[in-house]
Design a protein around this motif. Sequence first.
Motif, PDB file in Angstrom:
ATOM      1  N   VAL A  92       0.803  -1.234   0.000  1.00 29.70           N
ATOM      2  CA  VAL A  92       0.000   0.000   0.000  1.00 29.70           C
ATOM      3  C   VAL A  92       0.832   1.280   0.000  1.00 29.70           C
ATOM      4  O   VAL A  92       0.385   2.301  -0.512  1.00 29.70           O
ATOM      5  N   ALA A  93       2.023   1.247   0.585  1.00 24.88           N
ATOM      6  CA  ALA A  93       2.814   2.475   0.638  1.00 24.88           C
ATOM      7  C   ALA A  93       4.296   2.168   0.636  1.00 24.88           C
ATOM      8  O   ALA A  93       4.717   1.100   1.109  1.00 24.88           O
ATOM      9  N   VAL A  94       5.072   3.086   0.087  1.00 25.97           N
ATOM     10  CA  VAL A  94       6.528   2.929   0.056  1.00 25.97           C
ATOM     11  C   VAL A  94       7.199   4.245   0.439  1.00 25.97           C
ATOM     12  O   VAL A  94       6.637   5.327   0.230  1.00 25.97           O
ATOM     13  N   GLU A  95       8.380   4.121   0.999  1.00 26.27           N
ATOM     14  CA  GLU A  95       9.215   5.305   1.235  1.00 26.27           C
ATOM     15  C   GLU A  95      10.637   4.909   0.855  1.00 26.27           C
ATOM     16  O   GLU A  95      11.207   4.006   1.472  1.00 26.27           O
ATOM     17  N   ALA A  96      11.145   5.556  -0.187  1.00 26.75           N
ATOM     18  CA  ALA A  96      12.400   5.081  -0.783  1.00 26.75           C
ATOM     19  C   ALA A  96      13.494   6.131  -0.715  1.00 26.75           C
ATOM     20  O   ALA A  96      13.240   7.335  -0.808  1.00 26.75           O
ATOM     21  N   ARG A 145       2.626  -0.091 -10.482  1.00 27.28           N
ATOM     22  CA  ARG A 145       2.319   0.961  -9.494  1.00 27.28           C
ATOM     23  C   ARG A 145       3.416   1.064  -8.433  1.00 27.28           C
ATOM     24  O   ARG A 145       3.835   2.157  -8.046  1.00 27.28           O
ATOM     25  N   ALA A 146       3.879  -0.083  -7.975  1.00 32.94           N
ATOM     26  CA  ALA A 146       4.910  -0.081  -6.929  1.00 32.94           C
ATOM     27  C   ALA A 146       6.207   0.536  -7.443  1.00 32.94           C
ATOM     28  O   ALA A 146       6.846   1.334  -6.745  1.00 32.94           O
ATOM     29  N   MET A 147       6.576   0.196  -8.680  1.00 35.50           N
ATOM     30  CA  MET A 147       7.823   0.762  -9.237  1.00 35.50           C
ATOM     31  C   MET A 147       7.699   2.275  -9.404  1.00 35.50           C
ATOM     32  O   MET A 147       8.640   3.020  -9.106  1.00 35.50           O
ATOM     33  N   VAL A 148       6.545   2.720  -9.877  1.00 39.72           N
ATOM     34  CA  VAL A 148       6.326   4.168 -10.036  1.00 39.72           C
ATOM     35  C   VAL A 148       6.397   4.840  -8.662  1.00 39.72           C
ATOM     36  O   VAL A 148       7.049   5.886  -8.490  1.00 39.72           O
ATOM     37  N   ALA A 149       5.759   4.230  -7.671  1.00 42.31           N
ATOM     38  CA  ALA A 149       5.733   4.821  -6.327  1.00 42.31           C
ATOM     39  C   ALA A 149       7.143   4.906  -5.748  1.00 42.31           C
ATOM     40  O   ALA A 149       7.527   5.920  -5.149  1.00 42.31           O
ATOM     41  N   SER A 163      11.120  12.540  -4.456  1.00 41.51           N
ATOM     42  CA  SER A 163      10.508  13.563  -3.592  1.00 41.51           C
ATOM     43  C   SER A 163      11.000  13.487  -2.154  1.00 41.51           C
ATOM     44  O   SER A 163      10.869  14.449  -1.394  1.00 41.51           O
ATOM     45  N   GLY A 164      11.526  12.319  -1.751  1.00 39.85           N
ATOM     46  CA  GLY A 164      11.928  12.137  -0.354  1.00 39.85           C
ATOM     47  C   GLY A 164      10.736  11.925   0.561  1.00 39.85           C
ATOM     48  O   GLY A 164      10.872  11.970   1.781  1.00 39.85           O
ATOM     49  N   LYS A 165       9.575  11.701  -0.021  1.00 33.79           N
ATOM     50  CA  LYS A 165       8.365  11.530   0.785  1.00 33.79           C
ATOM     51  C   LYS A 165       7.755  10.140   0.552  1.00 33.79           C
ATOM     52  O   LYS A 165       7.937   9.542  -0.510  1.00 33.79           O
TER      53      LYS A 165
END
Length: 358
Positions: free
Chosen positions: A216-220, A334-338, A345-347
């Motif tokens: 559902v969410a990633v922070e990379a 979607r995951a790769m784009v996210a 963005s650092g977000k």
Amino acid sequence: MVKKDERRLRVGVLGCGPIAQAAHFESCTKAHNADLYAICDVADDLRQRMAATHAPEKSFADYDAMLADPDLEAVIIATSDAFHVAAAKKALDAGKHVLCEKPLATSVEAAEELGRAVRASGRILQVGHMKRFDAGLEAAKAFIADGMGEMVALKAWYCDSTHRYPMTDAVQPLMVSSAQAKKPAGNPKADLDRYYMLAHGSHLVDVARYFAGELVAVEARLSKRGGMHCWFVDVEFANGVLGQLDLTVAVRMDWHEGFQIYGANGSILGKTFNPWYFKSSEVDIFDEREGASRRVLGADGHFYRRQLEGFASVILDGAPMTGADIEDGIASVRAMVAIAQSAKSGKPVRLANASGEV
Ligand SMILES: NC(=O)c1ccc[n+]([C@@H]2O[C@H](COP(=O)([O-])OP(=O)(O)OC[C@H]3O[C@@H](n4cnc5c(N)ncnc54)[C@H](O)[C@@H]3O)[C@@H](O)[C@H]2O)c1
């Protein structure tokens, strides 16, 4: 000895490039329930050479002509990523089933568009995330379902090696190339962030989803030093499992790929080999009730042939799909784009909000 079933899926391979030469032609020839019925490539020299080597029943320069063949039942799309969606849609329109190389698409919108076409077609589309047909990963998946109890956390890493080409050159067939091959405009390696994410990140994300479900969410964060690209990604799954993904291209050591999973009643530690060794992952499954680990051998490590056999048995026998389906393919895009957007963005980025190109 390959034992062929009486009823076999008649498969046409679109594209005679490296992945077809290293994996798909042989997979069709060896599969117990499929045949290499046709091959297609615009490059005459390449196609003729491959036809001589692999002896399909038919050989086409033109994709539309291959699709118009009434005896063709399914296609394997083995072209550049940029051509996957258009080629898959054409095949579905012609009433053919599709096994599409990964990544399914290069943008969320194109993946969703193909999703609509698949749902409307009533045909099967499987994405070529062949690691789902690694017996080690299959054993881990079975333990997650029936022994491990509640999953707490997952770590997965995919680190390409600076030594990969000496290794793949040694074990793969000699690759034949052609100046006439159809390639997308521009050099795909001009943007390495994007190229590595599509080529390698797609595998990592699919393996994580295979084990832990919907992301559902990633922070990379992306570090580019020492000539390396290193993504460290904190991920959250819909079921509340926390995860960490490491995508690094390329480590100064041997191929380094694997995963670790913590559950209430056990743990799993997996080491995956470069796929061209055709060696199943070494996966230690520790069951707390037994106080011991077990590891399947997985003697048959031909992931590409096994994924084709799985695909064919969905079509021929109505077997459940164990490969990546269209929704898995879309979710991976979607995951790769996210991940790419979060690294920029650092977000944190929620997958539901991901849009645009990788
Ligand atoms: N699953 C894996 O482990 C794995 C490994 C490597 C590559 N791949 C994937 O496989 C795909 C193909 O990779 P590749 O390196 O073989 O590609 P490539 O571009 O080198 O070769 C594709 C071939 O398809 C032909 N082609 C393209 N469009 C055509 C059309 N409309 N009609 C007829 N011929 C056409 C080209 O002429 C070319 O010869 C990529 O999506 C890549 O990500 C997967």
